[in-house]
Design an enzyme around this catalytic site. Structure first.
Site, PDB file in Angstrom:
ATOM      1  N   LYS A  32       0.809  -1.231   0.000  1.00  0.00           N
ATOM      2  CA  LYS A  32       0.000   0.000   0.000  1.00  0.00           C
ATOM      3  C   LYS A  32       0.834   1.269   0.000  1.00  0.00           C
ATOM      4  CE  LYS A  32      -0.707   0.221   5.003  1.00  0.00           C
ATOM      5  NZ  LYS A  32      -1.612   0.284   6.108  1.00  0.00           N
ATOM      6  N   GLY A  37       9.072  -1.544   2.683  1.00  0.00           N
ATOM      7  CA  GLY A  37       8.420  -1.487   3.993  1.00  0.00           C
ATOM      8  C   GLY A  37       9.046  -0.482   4.945  1.00  0.00           C
ATOM      9  N   THR A 139       2.207  -7.924   6.847  1.00  0.00           N
ATOM     10  CA  THR A 139       1.788  -6.516   6.951  1.00  0.00           C
ATOM     11  C   THR A 139       2.611  -5.723   7.963  1.00  0.00           C
ATOM     12  OG1 THR A 139       0.031  -7.338   8.373  1.00  0.00           O
ATOM     13  CG2 THR A 139      -0.587  -6.785   6.127  1.00  0.00           C
ATOM     14  N   GLY A 140       3.539  -6.375   8.645  1.00  0.00           N
ATOM     15  CA  GLY A 140       4.501  -5.640   9.467  1.00  0.00           C
ATOM     16  C   GLY A 140       3.934  -5.073  10.753  1.00  0.00           C
ATOM     17  N   GLU A 183      19.056   5.152  19.032  1.00  0.00           N
ATOM     18  CA  GLU A 183      19.761   5.476  17.779  1.00  0.00           C
ATOM     19  C   GLU A 183      19.435   6.904  17.352  1.00  0.00           C
ATOM     20  OE1 GLU A 183      18.994   2.493  14.799  1.00  0.00           O
ATOM     21  OE2 GLU A 183      19.767   0.881  16.055  1.00  0.00           O
ATOM     22  N   GLU A 199      12.781   7.139  30.088  1.00  0.00           N
ATOM     23  CA  GLU A 199      12.573   5.687  30.002  1.00  0.00           C
ATOM     24  C   GLU A 199      11.915   5.180  31.282  1.00  0.00           C
ATOM     25  OE1 GLU A 199      13.001   2.930  27.863  1.00  0.00           O
ATOM     26  OE2 GLU A 199      12.250   1.904  29.642  1.00  0.00           O
ATOM     27  N   GLY A 262       7.849   1.545  21.310  1.00  0.00           N
ATOM     28  CA  GLY A 262       7.672   0.188  20.809  1.00  0.00           C
ATOM     29  C   GLY A 262       6.781   0.159  19.583  1.00  0.00           C
ATOM     30  N   ASP A 302       7.342  -8.818  11.280  1.00  0.00           N
ATOM     31  CA  ASP A 302       6.864  -8.138  12.493  1.00  0.00           C
ATOM     32  C   ASP A 302       5.428  -8.506  12.854  1.00  0.00           C
ATOM     33  OD1 ASP A 302       9.290  -6.848  12.528  1.00  0.00           O
ATOM     34  OD2 ASP A 302       8.457  -4.812  12.533  1.00  0.00           O
ATOM     35  N   HIS A 435      44.375 -10.769  12.373  1.00  0.00           N
ATOM     36  CA  HIS A 435      45.011  -9.847  13.333  1.00  0.00           C
ATOM     37  C   HIS A 435      45.564  -8.648  12.577  1.00  0.00           C
ATOM     38  CE1 HIS A 435      47.187  -8.512  16.865  1.00  0.00           C
ATOM     39  NE2 HIS A 435      48.228  -8.295  16.070  1.00  0.00           N
TER      40      HIS A 435
HETATM   41  C1  LIG Z   1      13.440   3.600  13.142  1.00  0.00           C
HETATM   42  C2  LIG Z   1      13.546   2.110  12.969  1.00  0.00           C
HETATM   43  C3  LIG Z   1      14.800   1.548  12.831  1.00  0.00           C
HETATM   44  C4  LIG Z   1      14.924   0.184  12.664  1.00  0.00           C
HETATM   45  N1  LIG Z   1      16.165  -0.325  12.538  1.00  0.00           N
HETATM   46  C5  LIG Z   1      16.319  -1.654  12.383  1.00  0.00           C
HETATM   47  C6  LIG Z   1      17.606  -2.208  12.221  1.00  0.00           C
HETATM   48  O1  LIG Z   1      18.608  -1.502  12.228  1.00  0.00           O
HETATM   49  N2  LIG Z   1      17.712  -3.542  12.044  1.00  0.00           N
HETATM   50  C7  LIG Z   1      16.614  -4.358  12.030  1.00  0.00           C
HETATM   51  O2  LIG Z   1      16.759  -5.563  11.881  1.00  0.00           O
HETATM   52  N3  LIG Z   1      15.377  -3.860  12.175  1.00  0.00           N
HETATM   53  C8  LIG Z   1      15.209  -2.531  12.346  1.00  0.00           C
HETATM   54  N4  LIG Z   1      13.946  -2.019  12.466  1.00  0.00           N
HETATM   55  C9  LIG Z   1      12.794  -2.953  12.415  1.00  0.00           C
HETATM   56  C10 LIG Z   1      12.486  -3.327  10.957  1.00  0.00           C
HETATM   57  O3  LIG Z   1      12.193  -2.149  10.246  1.00  0.00           O
HETATM   58  C11 LIG Z   1      11.330  -4.306  10.916  1.00  0.00           C
HETATM   59  O4  LIG Z   1      11.627  -5.415  11.721  1.00  0.00           O
HETATM   60  C12 LIG Z   1      11.069  -4.774   9.496  1.00  0.00           C
HETATM   61  O5  LIG Z   1      10.758  -3.701   8.655  1.00  0.00           O
HETATM   62  C13 LIG Z   1       9.921  -5.784   9.489  1.00  0.00           C
HETATM   63  O6  LIG Z   1       9.675  -6.191   8.189  1.00  0.00           O
HETATM   64  P1  LIG Z   1       8.215  -6.689   7.774  1.00  0.00           P
HETATM   65  O7  LIG Z   1       8.304  -7.084   6.342  1.00  0.00           O
HETATM   66  O8  LIG Z   1       7.706  -7.654   8.735  1.00  0.00           O
HETATM   67  O9  LIG Z   1       7.279  -5.415   7.946  1.00  0.00           O
HETATM   68  P2  LIG Z   1       7.327  -3.922   7.411  1.00  0.00           P
HETATM   69  O10 LIG Z   1       8.691  -3.501   7.074  1.00  0.00           O
HETATM   70  O11 LIG Z   1       6.532  -3.167   8.403  1.00  0.00           O
HETATM   71  O12 LIG Z   1       6.524  -3.993   6.051  1.00  0.00           O
HETATM   72  C14 LIG Z   1       5.162  -4.227   6.000  1.00  0.00           C
HETATM   73  C15 LIG Z   1       4.648  -3.642   4.725  1.00  0.00           C
HETATM   74  O13 LIG Z   1       3.278  -4.032   4.570  1.00  0.00           O
HETATM   75  C16 LIG Z   1       2.565  -2.936   4.042  1.00  0.00           C
HETATM   76  N5  LIG Z   1       1.154  -3.145   4.386  1.00  0.00           N
HETATM   77  C17 LIG Z   1       0.610  -3.196   5.616  1.00  0.00           C
HETATM   78  N6  LIG Z   1      -0.714  -3.462   5.532  1.00  0.00           N
HETATM   79  C18 LIG Z   1      -1.001  -3.564   4.217  1.00  0.00           C
HETATM   80  C19 LIG Z   1      -2.183  -3.819   3.494  1.00  0.00           C
HETATM   81  N7  LIG Z   1      -3.349  -4.044   4.098  1.00  0.00           N
HETATM   82  N8  LIG Z   1      -2.102  -3.844   2.153  1.00  0.00           N
HETATM   83  C20 LIG Z   1      -0.932  -3.633   1.517  1.00  0.00           C
HETATM   84  N9  LIG Z   1       0.225  -3.381   2.150  1.00  0.00           N
HETATM   85  C21 LIG Z   1       0.196  -3.365   3.493  1.00  0.00           C
HETATM   86  C22 LIG Z   1       3.184  -1.729   4.712  1.00  0.00           C
HETATM   87  O14 LIG Z   1       2.948  -0.554   3.955  1.00  0.00           O
HETATM   88  C23 LIG Z   1       4.659  -2.118   4.711  1.00  0.00           C
HETATM   89  O15 LIG Z   1       5.325  -1.669   3.557  1.00  0.00           O
HETATM   90  C24 LIG Z   1      13.777  -0.651  12.623  1.00  0.00           C
HETATM   91  C25 LIG Z   1      12.508  -0.090  12.737  1.00  0.00           C
HETATM   92  C26 LIG Z   1      12.393   1.273  12.909  1.00  0.00           C
HETATM   93  C27 LIG Z   1      11.024   1.859  13.027  1.00  0.00           C
END
Ligand SMILES: Cc1cc2nc3c(=O)[nH]c(=O)nc-3n(C[C@H](O)[C@H](O)[C@H](O)COP(=O)(O)OP(=O)(O)OC[C@H]3O[C@@H](n4cnc5c(N)ncnc54)[C@H](O)[C@@H]3O)c2cc1C
Length: 455
Positions: A32, A37, A139-140, A183, A199, A262, A302, A435
């Site tokens: 979307k 993501g 969907t994350g 970060e 915190e 979170g 996620d 080393h």
């Molecule tokens: C600031 C920040 C820094 C981070 N840094 C790190 C890091 O350094 N290392 C690390 O490992 N992780 C990091 N993370 C966590 C990491 O971003 C997530 O773990 C990762 O993106 C998860 O991937 P995902 O595919 O499960 O979900 P997402 O990346 O959340 O992707 C889900 C996708 O689904 C789409 N979506 C949702 N619902 C719908 C729908 N109904 N229809 C169509 N599309 C939809 C969303 O638009 C999104 O693009 C960080 C997160 C944040 C917020």
């Protein structure tokens, strides 16, 4: 009719779609917002891009002990942000190219799952209906917005907005001292903001080894970040954040507030109920290969609320696709590294001594300061670093490695491989580490672990 519908184009979704497509499944990916993501567009990649610029700036200002003086060092926020955006767009194109090469169709729009019909899944995307034999939900997650009075104030930002700010805040209050909050606190502190992290817990960095967490706190204080621990934010007003500490009310001034308390799985409003998927505490529960319990429906990343890291999402995506082909697989959750890309970095994998005790594993640990390592000393002035190794004392199997300092994010993979392969300290003694590298500290720390009095 597609063989596979992937809902969500983040690390889990695009990785799974490309893998499934390349393996011959006629696959559609529905996204979307943007391919990549949260990770690519508003998470891992933009935060690390910004942090790298801040590190260069900070190094330029603090390089005198190394015999280097830089005059006129300046931080140009618009250029830094433009570079970040360019990298995001470049990688989006890379993902689109990889999906195309694997024969994956990309549908742009919000997907909503409809009830199954004629033995097929159907997902509504705008006015189109996408049919498929299998469904993978990726969907994350989204930032949690706690019900704090005043949190709708425009000065309150989440990761999405703060990664694109057009001016450096004078005073930034960060609510939440987990990885994301820390970060971003480092980024803004290094480029000139006055930063306070508030915190709830008595320590920062989430569930870290106690020694690592306390070094991290002291090192971040050195770069000017103030911490208010065991403090609960009660209200956000114009220019102030109010919080409670030990029963007394306090305030901190802020012209920007980052909410980083979170993230929660994104499971609402996507039609899960239409196909009978129940959530537990808002997350989709899956087994070791991403199965949801509903035939032909998997979930990865996620959305399952397990690890909430991009590299876990990739690996879970692999496990799901392997299951679609009947290939047994298992995500090695015990060997998933976690990194906090602060300056200094923290990188950990496996159990702390406390975790091991809770799991009933008789464990022993040893720690070495990084100041015994030649390469670390060559490259660091006035910093503190530590490596701590936890082993099962019955046979010396490595169960945890915890590091702060140096480029430990680049080293922790080796420790993860040791835990994954259930290696013992005797095995690692035979390895040759280059080393001089900071990575030698891992082997050196293990060298101090004496199991001769083993029971
Ligand atoms: C600031 C920040 C820094 C981070 N840094 C790190 C890091 O350094 N290392 C690390 O490992 N992780 C990091 N993370 C966590 C990491 O971003 C997530 O773990 C990762 O993106 C998860 O991937 P995902 O595919 O499960 O979900 P997402 O990346 O959340 O992707 C889900 C996708 O689904 C789409 N979506 C949702 N619902 C719908 C729908 N109904 N229809 C169509 N599309 C939809 C969303 O638009 C999104 O693009 C960080 C997160 C944040 C917020």
């Amino acid at each position: 009719m597609y063989d596979l519908i992937v809902l969500g184009g983040g690390p889990a979704g695009y990785h799974a779609a490309a893998k499934a497509g390349a393996a011959g499944l006629h696959t559609v990916l529905i996204e979307k917002r943007h391919l990549g993501g949260v990770c690519l567009n508003e998470g891992c990649i933009p935060s690390k891009t910004l942090l790298h610029s801040a590190k260069l700036f900070s190094s330029a200002k603090n390089s005198q002990p190394f015999g280097v003086t830089v005059s006129g060092a300046a931080f140009d926020l618009p250029t830094v942000m433009a570079r970040k955006q360019k990298l995001i767009e470049l990688q989006r194109k890379g993902i689109a190219g990889a999906l195309k090469k694997s024969g994956v169709t990309v549908e742009t729009g919000e997907g909503i799952i409809l009830p199954k019909q004629n033995d097929a899944f159907h997902v509504k995307v705008g006015d189109r209906i996408v049919p498929g034999k299998r469904l993978l939900i990726c969907t994350g997650s989204e930032a949690i917005r706690p019900p704090i009075r005043g949190s709708e104030n425009p000065m309150v930002l989440t990761n999405r907005e703060i990664l694109s700010v057009d001016r450096i805040p004078n005073r930034l209050a960060v609510i939440g001292g987990g990885a994301i909050g820390l970060e971003l606190a480092v980024f803004f502190a290094e480029i000139g903001s006055s930063v306070t992290v508030i915190e709830l817990l008595p320590s920062i960095g989430g569930v870290l080894d106690g020694d690592i967490a306390s070094i991290l706190l002291r090192e971040l204080e050195k770069i000017g970040i103030a911490f208010q621990l065991e403090s609960k934010v009660t209200a956000i007003g114009d220019g102030t954040v109010a919080f409670e500490h030990g029963g007394t009310g306090r305030t901190v001034d802020a012209d920007r507030v980052l909410l980083s308390v979170g993230r929660r799985p994104l499971t609402k409003g996507i039609g899960l109920e239409a196909i009978g998927i129940a959530t537990v505490n808002g997350r989709i529960v899956t087994d070791g290969q991403g199965r949801t319990g509903i035939p032909d429906v998997w979930a990865a990343g996620d959305v399952n609320g397990v690890s909430m890291l991009a590299h876990t999402a990739y690996r879970e995506a692999d496990a799901c696709v392997n299951d679609m082909f009947g290939r047994p697989d298992r995500v090695p959750y015990e060997a998933i590294p976690a990194v906090i890309y602060t300056h200094p970095e923290v990188a950990v994998v496996g159990m702390t001594l406390v975790d091991a005790e809770k799991a009933g594993i008789p464990a022993r640990s040893h720690k070495l300061p990084l100041s015994v390592n030649g390469r670390y000393l060559a490259e660091t002035e006035g910093g503190r670093g530590l490596c701590k190794v936890v082993v099962d004392r019955r046979d010396g199997t490595v169960v945890g490695v915890h590091m702060i300092g140096g480029s430990c994010s680049e080293m922790i993979f080796g420790a993860a491989a040791m835990i994954h392969e259930r290696l013992k300290i005797d095995d690692i003694e035979k390895f040759v580490f280059p080393h001089p590298t900071v990575s030698e500290i891992i082997k050196d720390t293990m060298g101090f672990i004496d199991l001769s009095d083993n029971k």
